[in-house]
Design a protein around this motif. Structure first.
Motif, PDB file in Angstrom:
ATOM      1  N   VAL A 287     -11.750  32.080  26.485  1.00  0.00           N
ATOM      2  CA  VAL A 287     -12.306  31.723  25.125  1.00  0.00           C
ATOM      3  C   VAL A 287     -13.720  32.043  24.960  1.00  0.00           C
ATOM      4  CG1 VAL A 287     -13.033  29.890  23.715  1.00  0.00           C
ATOM      5  CG2 VAL A 287     -10.620  29.546  24.654  1.00  0.00           C
ATOM      6  N   SER A 288     -14.178  32.794  23.974  1.00  0.00           N
ATOM      7  CA  SER A 288     -15.520  33.313  23.766  1.00  0.00           C
ATOM      8  C   SER A 288     -16.275  32.398  22.904  1.00  0.00           C
ATOM      9  CB  SER A 288     -15.656  34.793  23.091  1.00  0.00           C
ATOM     10  OG  SER A 288     -14.857  34.891  22.055  1.00  0.00           O
TER      11      SER A 288
ATOM     12  N   ASN B  12     -11.097  39.323  23.694  1.00  0.00           N
ATOM     13  CA  ASN B  12     -10.673  40.470  23.129  1.00  0.00           C
ATOM     14  C   ASN B  12     -10.763  40.305  21.562  1.00  0.00           C
ATOM     15  OD1 ASN B  12      -9.805  41.717  25.683  1.00  0.00           O
ATOM     16  ND2 ASN B  12      -7.953  40.429  25.696  1.00  0.00           N
ATOM     17  N   HIS B  13     -11.427  39.342  21.162  1.00  0.00           N
ATOM     18  CA  HIS B  13     -11.705  39.027  19.706  1.00  0.00           C
ATOM     19  C   HIS B  13     -10.289  38.733  18.980  1.00  0.00           C
ATOM     20  CE1 HIS B  13     -15.557  40.700  20.482  1.00  0.00           C
ATOM     21  NE2 HIS B  13     -14.930  42.033  20.837  1.00  0.00           N
ATOM     22  N   ALA B  14      -9.333  38.382  19.520  1.00  0.00           N
ATOM     23  CA  ALA B  14      -8.106  37.732  18.894  1.00  0.00           C
ATOM     24  C   ALA B  14      -8.449  36.374  18.685  1.00  0.00           C
ATOM     25  CB  ALA B  14      -6.896  37.829  19.950  1.00  0.00           C
TER      26      ALA B  14
ATOM     27  N   VAL C  61     -12.270  19.415  21.459  1.00  0.00           N
ATOM     28  CA  VAL C  61     -11.078  20.780  21.575  1.00  0.00           C
ATOM     29  C   VAL C  61     -11.783  21.529  22.877  1.00  0.00           C
ATOM     30  CG1 VAL C  61     -10.834  20.929  19.145  1.00  0.00           C
ATOM     31  CG2 VAL C  61     -12.803  22.110  20.152  1.00  0.00           C
ATOM     32  N   GLU C  62     -10.684  22.040  23.532  1.00  0.00           N
ATOM     33  CA  GLU C  62     -10.768  22.722  24.703  1.00  0.00           C
ATOM     34  C   GLU C  62      -9.829  24.060  24.859  1.00  0.00           C
ATOM     35  OE1 GLU C  62      -9.907  21.178  28.979  1.00  0.00           O
ATOM     36  OE2 GLU C  62     -11.800  20.099  28.294  1.00  0.00           O
ATOM     37  N   GLY C  63     -10.745  25.185  25.305  1.00  0.00           N
ATOM     38  CA  GLY C  63      -9.766  26.567  25.610  1.00  0.00           C
ATOM     39  C   GLY C  63      -9.667  26.820  26.848  1.00  0.00           C
TER      40      GLY C  63
ATOM     41  N   LEU D 253     -18.690  23.294  21.894  1.00  0.00           N
ATOM     42  CA  LEU D 253     -18.683  23.854  23.132  1.00  0.00           C
ATOM     43  C   LEU D 253     -17.355  23.231  23.618  1.00  0.00           C
ATOM     44  CD1 LEU D 253     -22.191  22.819  24.619  1.00  0.00           C
ATOM     45  CD2 LEU D 253     -21.106  24.996  23.908  1.00  0.00           C
ATOM     46  N   SER D 254     -16.469  24.154  24.195  1.00  0.00           N
ATOM     47  CA  SER D 254     -15.135  23.879  24.821  1.00  0.00           C
ATOM     48  C   SER D 254     -15.503  22.697  25.846  1.00  0.00           C
ATOM     49  CB  SER D 254     -14.573  24.946  25.515  1.00  0.00           C
ATOM     50  OG  SER D 254     -13.393  24.629  26.086  1.00  0.00           O
ATOM     51  N   GLY D 255     -14.652  21.643  25.496  1.00  0.00           N
ATOM     52  CA  GLY D 255     -14.621  20.247  26.065  1.00  0.00           C
ATOM     53  C   GLY D 255     -15.625  19.440  25.992  1.00  0.00           C
TER      54      GLY D 255
END
Length: 291
Positions: free
Chosen positions: A89-90, A124-126, A83-85, A100-102
């Motif tokens: 992304v936090s 932003n915690h969304a 998965v990747e953001g 980890l992303s990617g």
């Protein structure tokens, strides 16, 4: 929230004309215009990529599509999910495990349906949630040559009947598994033999998790990994009390061992609690404090 608008200035002119011996004043009519404001909505973080190595999803990935499914044969015991953001992304978790992303992460499969819940958090915690259903086909028991050659033999008939019942029960079990909404089904914490396969259970779990202040959205269980806790708006810090389920496990709160954490001034604060039993056995609990 950003605001864009159009402001117009008004110029007032006084026109004076002389008519004979008298002064005539002309005052034009002025129309006031209001300012129009357009609200620009904020967008929550979303995935930019979702792939399973060697497995095709039922539909092409899109950030706006939140549910996918795929099927694999019984011989496939594990999958690699990537998965990747985007840059905002936090944190990303899959079934409560931080990834980890990617970077691909490996997950075990049981026979039947396996549910993977992906939660992505931005700065932003969304948060946004994606769900992937991976169905692993049931193991088919082969019919022995004796049963095929002499079906009238009582012993052979029992073997054939057992094979049919095993296949029927596997299909029935697969349909029942769909009702299981626990996102951590693929990481059960005991080693058990089912349909001739052995599953490894995670020991990286908490037996107890409490906080000094706040109201939980649900009671704590070791197999549930994300909780929302409501606190008063003037709360600046909370103390977290975790206890590991297995001896030898280590616990880190937000990357450290301090049990007292500061809460942000905004509406949400996300705290991660990582339990590690060994290098390959790790689980992450996420606490979201809402003011």
């Amino acid at each position: 929230m950003l605001s864009t608008g159009l402001k117009r200035s008004i110029n007032l002119f006084l026109v004076t004309a002389m008519a004979g011996m008298s002064l005539v004043h002309f005052t034009p009519v002025v129309y006031a215009e209001t300012t129009e404001t357009t609200q620009q909505p904020q967008t929550a973080s979303a995935l930019t990529k979702l792939e399973i190595d060697g497995v095709k999803l039922d539909k092409e990935f899109s950030a706006d599509v939140k549910e996918y499914s795929a099927s694999v044969v019984n011989e496939v015991e594990t999958i690699k999910m990537l998965v990747e953001g985007n840059e905002s992304v936090s944190a990303i978790t899959i079934n409560g495990q931080s990834v980890l992303s990617g970077t691909p992460a490996v997950f075990s499969l049981q026979s039947g349906e396996n549910i993977f819940q992906i939660i992505i958090y931005d700065a932003n915690h969304a948060e946004a949630t994606y769900t992937v259903h991976v169905t692993r086909s049931a193991k088919v028991e082969p019919v022995t040559p004796a049963a095929a050659a002499n079906p009238s033999d009582p012993a052979a008939g029992k073997v054939a009947q057992a094979t049919i019942l095993s296949s029927t029960n596997s299909s029935f079990q697969s349909s029942l598994t769909r009702t299981n909404t626990n996102a951590n089904t693929a990481a059960q914490s005991s080693t058990q033999a089912m349909s001739g396969t052995t599953q490894t259970v995670s020991k990286a779990k908490l037996s107890v998790l409490t906080v000094s202040e706040g109201t939980w959205d649900s009671s704590f269980t070791s197999d549930e990994y994300t909780y929302h806790i409501a606190v008063s708006s003037d709360t600046t810090a909370v103390t977290i009390h975790p206890a590991a389920a297995s001896q030898g496990s280590s616990i880190k709160i937000e990357g450290g061992t301090n049990k007292t954490v500061q809460l942000d001034n905004d509406n949400k604060t996300i705290i991660s609690i990582v339990v590690t039993y060994n290098d390959s056995d790790r689980k992450t609990y996420v606490l979201v404090f809402d003011k």
